[in-house]
Design a protein around this motif. Structure first.
Motif, PDB file in Angstrom:
ATOM      1  N   PHE A  17      13.073 -12.876 -18.305  1.00 39.91           N
ATOM      2  CA  PHE A  17      14.169 -12.052 -18.804  1.00 39.91           C
ATOM      3  C   PHE A  17      14.070 -11.874 -20.315  1.00 39.91           C
ATOM      4  N   ARG A  18      13.742 -12.959 -21.013  1.00 39.02           N
ATOM      5  CA  ARG A  18      13.670 -12.870 -22.472  1.00 39.02           C
ATOM      6  C   ARG A  18      12.547 -11.936 -22.909  1.00 39.02           C
ATOM      7  N   ALA A  19      11.397 -12.037 -22.270  1.00 35.34           N
ATOM      8  CA  ALA A  19      10.272 -11.179 -22.630  1.00 35.34           C
ATOM      9  C   ALA A  19      10.644  -9.710 -22.463  1.00 35.34           C
ATOM     10  N   LEU A  20      11.371  -9.412 -21.407  1.00 36.34           N
ATOM     11  CA  LEU A  20      11.794  -8.035 -21.158  1.00 36.34           C
ATOM     12  C   LEU A  20      12.790  -7.569 -22.211  1.00 36.34           C
ATOM     13  N   LEU A  21      13.764  -8.406 -22.531  1.00 34.18           N
ATOM     14  CA  LEU A  21      14.800  -8.033 -23.498  1.00 34.18           C
ATOM     15  C   LEU A  21      14.237  -7.917 -24.911  1.00 34.18           C
TER      16      LEU A  21
END
Length: 220
Positions: A17-21
């Motif tokens: 999720f963090r990589a996407l955000l």
């Protein structure tokens, strides 16, 4: 800049999720937590716009964390979105009742996930009309009266009508068509009703409409 907090006990999912955000120019991940208690501390420290919280965690789970956030006036600007593996599982309605702005299934496609974060940050409920209808059909079997009847009396007839239509899963545009008003006027009726009923967002408005007995599930 939309400030996001991630709370999930699965490090791999958090990282994904963090990589996407982090790829988005208008979104910043301010912190991560692996459990609900740590997440609550970080919410109070960072005051994110959106807190993405896993529903099932050891210790303080997502529903209890949501309940504590919603009960704290200092955190009124934090919009909780529950993360779940199973879509319309038994936790979802409890999460909405606790004060969540909506929920996301963890296998959501990236484009929809990013859109959902932006929707939640605006303060809009993260419940598509189709999802609202499924929640109504599956979870709301009878109204649970919670003493909000007196507050309902403060609503105008048009506000009550708008709330009832929200509870039946209609979008603002559909409400406007049904009531023969503009979408902006429909939104105004809904916002005023939310203020009078002390509902944090549209999701809680749906819950309150059924729990108060303003509307009952169709066919019951």
């Amino acid at each position: 800049m939309i400030r996001v907090l991630l709370v999930d006990d699965q490090p791999l999912l958090r990282s994904g999720f963090r990589a996407l955000l982090d790829l988005e120019d208008d979104i910043e991940v301010v912190a991560e937590a692996g459990d609900g208690m740590e997440g609550l501390a970080l919410v109070r420290r960072h005051l994110p716009d959106v807190a993405l919280i896993d529903v099932q965690m050891p210790g303080v789970d997502g529903i209890e964390a949501t309940r504590r956030i919603a009960a704290d006036p200092a955190l009124a600007g934090v919009h909780v979105v529950i993360l779940t593996n199973y879509g319309l599982d038994e936790y979802v309605f409890n999460a909405l009742r606790a004060g969540a702005a909506g929920f996301l299934v963890k296998d959501i496609v990236p484009e929809d996930f990013l859109h959902a974060v932006r929707v939640a940050a605006r303060g809009d409920a993260l419940l598509a009309p189709s999802i609202t209808r499924k929640l109504i059909d599956r979870y709301v079997t009878q109204p649970i009266h919670r003493g909000v009847g007196g507050e309902l009396e403060e609503l105008t007839n048009r506000e009550r009508e708008a709330v009832a239509l929200v509870a039946h899963g209609l979008s603002n545009e559909e409400i406007a068509t049904h009531m023969m008003i503009s979408p902006m006027t429909a939104k105004t009726h809904i916002n005023r009703a939310m203020a009078k009923l002390h509902a944090r967002d549209r999701a809680q408005l749906v819950v309150l409409a059924y729990e108060s007995g303003l509307v009952t599930p169709r066919g019951r």
